[in-house]
Design a protein around this motif. Sequence first.
Motif, PDB file in Angstrom:
ATOM      1  N   MET A 181      16.880 103.325  95.728  1.00  0.00           N
ATOM      2  CA  MET A 181      16.372 103.759  94.221  1.00  0.00           C
ATOM      3  C   MET A 181      15.637 102.592  93.559  1.00  0.00           C
ATOM      4  O   MET A 181      16.193 101.606  92.987  1.00  0.00           O
ATOM      5  N   GLN A 182      14.322 102.544  93.614  1.00  0.00           N
ATOM      6  CA  GLN A 182      13.461 101.413  93.248  1.00  0.00           C
ATOM      7  C   GLN A 182      12.754 101.659  91.897  1.00  0.00           C
ATOM      8  O   GLN A 182      12.330 102.643  91.481  1.00  0.00           O
ATOM      9  N   ALA A 183      12.737 100.436  91.428  1.00  0.00           N
ATOM     10  CA  ALA A 183      12.274 100.321  90.043  1.00  0.00           C
ATOM     11  C   ALA A 183      10.694 100.584  89.889  1.00  0.00           C
ATOM     12  O   ALA A 183      10.023 100.349  90.802  1.00  0.00           O
ATOM     13  N   VAL A 184      10.356 100.668  88.627  1.00  0.00           N
ATOM     14  CA  VAL A 184       8.723 101.126  88.645  1.00  0.00           C
ATOM     15  C   VAL A 184       7.934  99.828  88.638  1.00  0.00           C
ATOM     16  O   VAL A 184       6.778  99.892  89.040  1.00  0.00           O
ATOM     17  N   SER A 195       4.019 107.805  83.055  1.00  0.00           N
ATOM     18  CA  SER A 195       5.247 107.899  82.658  1.00  0.00           C
ATOM     19  C   SER A 195       5.559 109.535  82.658  1.00  0.00           C
ATOM     20  O   SER A 195       6.773 109.684  82.972  1.00  0.00           O
ATOM     21  N   MET A 196       4.602 110.457  82.732  1.00  0.00           N
ATOM     22  CA  MET A 196       4.682 111.822  83.062  1.00  0.00           C
ATOM     23  C   MET A 196       5.361 112.289  84.446  1.00  0.00           C
ATOM     24  O   MET A 196       5.869 113.103  84.792  1.00  0.00           O
ATOM     25  N   ASP A 197       5.015 111.211  85.378  1.00  0.00           N
ATOM     26  CA  ASP A 197       5.457 111.184  86.935  1.00  0.00           C
ATOM     27  C   ASP A 197       7.058 110.900  86.734  1.00  0.00           C
ATOM     28  O   ASP A 197       7.990 111.404  87.499  1.00  0.00           O
ATOM     29  N   ILE A 198       7.408 109.795  85.968  1.00  0.00           N
ATOM     30  CA  ILE A 198       8.652 109.225  86.340  1.00  0.00           C
ATOM     31  C   ILE A 198       9.706 109.522  85.174  1.00  0.00           C
ATOM     32  O   ILE A 198      11.045 109.536  85.607  1.00  0.00           O
ATOM     33  N   LEU A 199       9.242 109.812  84.101  1.00  0.00           N
ATOM     34  CA  LEU A 199      10.522 110.117  83.067  1.00  0.00           C
ATOM     35  C   LEU A 199      11.011 111.316  83.198  1.00  0.00           C
ATOM     36  O   LEU A 199      10.527 112.440  83.769  1.00  0.00           O
ATOM     37  N   ASP A 200      12.555 111.590  83.207  1.00  0.00           N
ATOM     38  CA  ASP A 200      13.079 112.801  83.725  1.00  0.00           C
ATOM     39  C   ASP A 200      12.923 113.208  85.168  1.00  0.00           C
ATOM     40  O   ASP A 200      13.018 114.381  85.314  1.00  0.00           O
ATOM     41  N   ASN A 201      12.800 111.962  85.865  1.00  0.00           N
ATOM     42  CA  ASN A 201      12.356 112.415  87.175  1.00  0.00           C
ATOM     43  C   ASN A 201      12.635 111.435  88.223  1.00  0.00           C
ATOM     44  O   ASN A 201      13.199 110.269  87.921  1.00  0.00           O
ATOM     45  N   VAL A 202      12.960 111.792  89.675  1.00  0.00           N
ATOM     46  CA  VAL A 202      13.011 110.902  90.614  1.00  0.00           C
ATOM     47  C   VAL A 202      11.954 111.410  91.612  1.00  0.00           C
ATOM     48  O   VAL A 202      11.784 112.398  91.994  1.00  0.00           O
ATOM     49  N   ILE A 203      11.067 110.217  92.130  1.00  0.00           N
ATOM     50  CA  ILE A 203      10.030 110.779  93.130  1.00  0.00           C
ATOM     51  C   ILE A 203      10.567 110.347  94.576  1.00  0.00           C
ATOM     52  O   ILE A 203      10.666 109.119  94.886  1.00  0.00           O
ATOM     53  N   ALA A 243      15.547 104.049 106.851  1.00  0.00           N
ATOM     54  CA  ALA A 243      15.177 103.806 105.288  1.00  0.00           C
ATOM     55  C   ALA A 243      14.880 105.295 104.728  1.00  0.00           C
ATOM     56  O   ALA A 243      14.023 105.709 105.312  1.00  0.00           O
ATOM     57  N   SER A 244      15.230 105.607 103.534  1.00  0.00           N
ATOM     58  CA  SER A 244      14.865 106.510 102.704  1.00  0.00           C
ATOM     59  C   SER A 244      14.662 106.174 101.288  1.00  0.00           C
ATOM     60  O   SER A 244      15.393 105.421 100.753  1.00  0.00           O
ATOM     61  N   CYS A 245      13.125 106.074 100.915  1.00  0.00           N
ATOM     62  CA  CYS A 245      12.835 105.262  99.656  1.00  0.00           C
ATOM     63  C   CYS A 245      12.532 106.018  98.445  1.00  0.00           C
ATOM     64  O   CYS A 245      11.738 107.381  98.628  1.00  0.00           O
ATOM     65  N   ASN A 246      13.304 105.790  97.190  1.00  0.00           N
ATOM     66  CA  ASN A 246      13.076 106.809  96.083  1.00  0.00           C
ATOM     67  C   ASN A 246      12.623 105.994  94.803  1.00  0.00           C
ATOM     68  O   ASN A 246      12.841 104.567  94.696  1.00  0.00           O
ATOM     69  N   ARG A 247      11.613 106.481  94.020  1.00  0.00           N
ATOM     70  CA  ARG A 247      11.231 105.661  92.910  1.00  0.00           C
ATOM     71  C   ARG A 247      11.987 106.406  91.708  1.00  0.00           C
ATOM     72  O   ARG A 247      12.303 107.548  91.497  1.00  0.00           O
ATOM     73  N   VAL A 248      12.848 105.446  90.950  1.00  0.00           N
ATOM     74  CA  VAL A 248      13.685 105.888  89.785  1.00  0.00           C
ATOM     75  C   VAL A 248      13.154 105.431  88.367  1.00  0.00           C
ATOM     76  O   VAL A 248      12.388 104.493  88.410  1.00  0.00           O
ATOM     77  N   ALA A 249      13.505 105.867  87.252  1.00  0.00           N
ATOM     78  CA  ALA A 249      13.394 105.443  85.962  1.00  0.00           C
ATOM     79  C   ALA A 249      13.872 104.132  85.512  1.00  0.00           C
ATOM     80  O   ALA A 249      14.715 104.307  84.687  1.00  0.00           O
ATOM     81  N   VAL A 250      13.707 103.093  86.390  1.00  0.00           N
ATOM     82  CA  VAL A 250      14.366 101.891  85.968  1.00  0.00           C
ATOM     83  C   VAL A 250      13.093 100.978  85.869  1.00  0.00           C
ATOM     84  O   VAL A 250      12.391 101.061  86.719  1.00  0.00           O
ATOM     85  N   ILE A 251      13.141  99.839  84.725  1.00  0.00           N
ATOM     86  CA  ILE A 251      12.031  99.085  84.846  1.00  0.00           C
ATOM     87  C   ILE A 251      12.170  97.968  85.942  1.00  0.00           C
ATOM     88  O   ILE A 251      11.173  97.707  86.835  1.00  0.00           O
ATOM     89  N   ASP A 252      13.248  97.279  86.321  1.00  0.00           N
ATOM     90  CA  ASP A 252      13.328  96.009  87.177  1.00  0.00           C
ATOM     91  C   ASP A 252      14.612  96.311  87.887  1.00  0.00           C
ATOM     92  O   ASP A 252      15.502  96.773  87.128  1.00  0.00           O
ATOM     93  N   GLY A 253      14.598  96.049  89.153  1.00  0.00           N
ATOM     94  CA  GLY A 253      15.885  96.051  90.007  1.00  0.00           C
ATOM     95  C   GLY A 253      15.945  97.334  90.995  1.00  0.00           C
ATOM     96  O   GLY A 253      16.028  98.487  90.473  1.00  0.00           O
ATOM     97  N   HIS A 254      15.998  96.979  92.074  1.00  0.00           N
ATOM     98  CA  HIS A 254      16.275  97.933  93.095  1.00  0.00           C
ATOM     99  C   HIS A 254      17.724  98.167  93.496  1.00  0.00           C
ATOM    100  O   HIS A 254      18.144  97.169  93.978  1.00  0.00           O
ATOM    101  N   THR A 255      18.037  99.155  93.616  1.00  0.00           N
ATOM    102  CA  THR A 255      19.564  99.676  93.949  1.00  0.00           C
ATOM    103  C   THR A 255      19.347 100.285  95.196  1.00  0.00           C
ATOM    104  O   THR A 255      18.479 101.252  95.550  1.00  0.00           O
ATOM    105  N   GLU A 256      20.425 100.030  96.332  1.00  0.00           N
ATOM    106  CA  GLU A 256      20.344 100.616  97.693  1.00  0.00           C
ATOM    107  C   GLU A 256      21.732 100.958  98.012  1.00  0.00           C
ATOM    108  O   GLU A 256      22.544 100.212  97.949  1.00  0.00           O
ATOM    109  N   CYS A 257      21.755 102.284  98.470  1.00  0.00           N
ATOM    110  CA  CYS A 257      22.994 102.563  99.137  1.00  0.00           C
ATOM    111  C   CYS A 257      23.001 102.289 100.848  1.00  0.00           C
ATOM    112  O   CYS A 257      21.931 102.754 101.246  1.00  0.00           O
ATOM    113  N   VAL A 258      23.889 101.769 101.328  1.00  0.00           N
ATOM    114  CA  VAL A 258      23.555 101.090 102.605  1.00  0.00           C
ATOM    115  C   VAL A 258      24.688 101.377 103.450  1.00  0.00           C
ATOM    116  O   VAL A 258      25.971 101.069 103.052  1.00  0.00           O
ATOM    117  N   SER A 259      24.715 102.016 104.772  1.00  0.00           N
ATOM    118  CA  SER A 259      25.612 102.210 105.568  1.00  0.00           C
ATOM    119  C   SER A 259      25.421 101.460 106.813  1.00  0.00           C
ATOM    120  O   SER A 259      24.126 101.297 107.189  1.00  0.00           O
TER     121      SER A 259
END
Length: 363
Positions: A181-184, A195-203, A243-259
Motif C-alpha cells: 500500500m504505497q504512498a503518493v 487528486s481526482m485519481d487517489i482521493l476516495d480511491n485505491v489504484i 509482489a502486488s503493488c497498490n497506490r493509496v491516499a497516504v503522503i509518505d510511508g509504504h505499508t506491506e503485508c508480507v508472507s
Amino acid sequence: MAKTKAGVLGATGSVGQRFILLLANHPDFELVKLGASSRSAGKKYKDACNWKQTDIIPEYVENLVVVECKSEFFQDCDIVFSGLDADYAGIIEQEFADNGLGVISNAKNHRQDPEVPLVVPIINPEHLALVENKIVKAKEQGTNKGFIVCISNCSTAGLVAPLKPLVEKFGPLKYLITTTMQAVSGAGFSPGVGSMDILDNVIPYIGGEEEKMEWETKKILGSISADGLTIENIPESELKVSASCNRVAVIDGHTECVSFSFKSEEKPSVDEVKQCLKDYQCEATQLGVTSAPKQTIHVLDQNDRPQPRLDRNRDAGYAVSVGRVRKDTVLDFKMVVLSHNTIIGAAGSGILIAEILRAKKLI
Ligand SMILES: NC(=O)C1=CN([C@@H]2O[C@H](COP(=O)(O)OP(=O)(O)OC[C@H]3O[C@@H](n4cnc5c(N)ncnc54)[C@H](OP(=O)(O)O)[C@@H]3O)[C@@H](O)[C@H]2O)C=CC1
Ligand SMILES: N[C@@H](CC(=O)OP(=O)(O)O)C(=O)O
C-alpha cells in the motif's frame, strides 16, 4: 575531519528535496552543487523548485543557482546524490562515473548492472565492498575512481529489511509474497498522482514496481562474487517472490503485508522471529555514523500497528517498523512492514550509504 562536499542531481524533485532537507545542517556533508534539467538551470533554487515538503525550505539552498547535470560542473564534489528522473538518469550518472565522480543513485537504471551494488544500507552494506575494491584498484593503477551505487526501489527496501536478519538466523527463504500500500510521494511530482485519481480511491497498479520488487530482492539478498567485483543474485529456482503493488491516499510511508516460508523444515516460533528482528543491529549503528537508527527494526506489539502516519518517522525515518507477526495458514509466517519511502526508501538511504563510505575513508 573536513566536511565531504556533496552535489544533488534532480535537486528540484521529490527525492531531491528530501536530500536537501537531510543535508541541511548535516555535520559530515556540505551541499555545494544542485543540478536539474535545462528548464531549471541558471535559476535560483527557490525559483526553480516547487517546494512541497512540510518542513520549510532550508535557507542555505534558497539562493544557490541550479546547474545542468554535467560532470564538469560537479568536479568540486566528493560525492554526488542522484534523484534524477529515470528517463535521463542512466546516461547522466554514467557520464559522472566515467569522469571520476562517485554517484549514489535513486534511479532504477543501473540497478541490474552486476558490478553496481544495490544497497539498502541498514541491510546489505557489505555489498559496498565492490566500491572499495574499485577505489583500491583505481589508486593502485591510476585509473578512473568513479563509481555508481544504486539504492533499491523504495518498496523493496521495506520488504528486505526484516527478511535479511531472519535469513541470517534461520536460513534461506523459499517463498515470499507481498502486497503493498504505497504512498503518493513515491510517484514523484511531475506529473505525480492526481487528486481526482487517489482521493476516495485505491489504484491497484504501479508500473514496473512488482517486477522490480521480485528481482531486486534476489540481488540485495545475494552475495559477492569470488573476485569481489560483482553481485550474484539468488537464483530464480531458489527463491520465488510474488509482489502486488497498490497506490493509496497516504503522503509518505509504504505499508506491506508480507508472507514468507523458510527453506528448512525446522521452523522458528513466532517469538523467535520477533526476537531476531528486535536483536538486529545494522552495521551503520555499529559504526556510529550520524544518521544510523538506534533501533534498526521496531517490532510493535499493538494489533493495529504499524500505521504510516504514526510510525513512519521512527528513528527519523531510517528505521523500519514491523507488526502483526503471526503464523500463516499457507506459508510459514505473515507480518506487516512499514518504511518511509523517501527516507530509508530513497534519499535517507543515500545519505546513510555516504556516511558509511566516509566512515571507511572511501570518500
Ligand atoms: N519518490 C520516491 O519515493 C522514490 C523515487 N525514486 C526514484 O528517484 C528518482 C527521482 O524521483 P522523484 O524525485 O520522485 O521524481 P521527480 O519527478 O519529483 O523529480 C525528477 C527530477 O529530475 C530532474 N530532471 C528531469 N528531467 C531532467 C533532465 N533531462 N536532465 C536533468 N534533470 C532532469 C527534474 O528537474 P526539473 O525540475 O528541472 O524538471 C527533477 O529535479 C526517479 O528515478 C525515481 O524513480 C526511488 C525511490 C523512491
Ligand atoms: N515506484 C515507487 C517509487 C520509485 O520511483 O521507484 P523506483 O526508484 O524503483 O523507480 C513508488 O511509486 O512508490
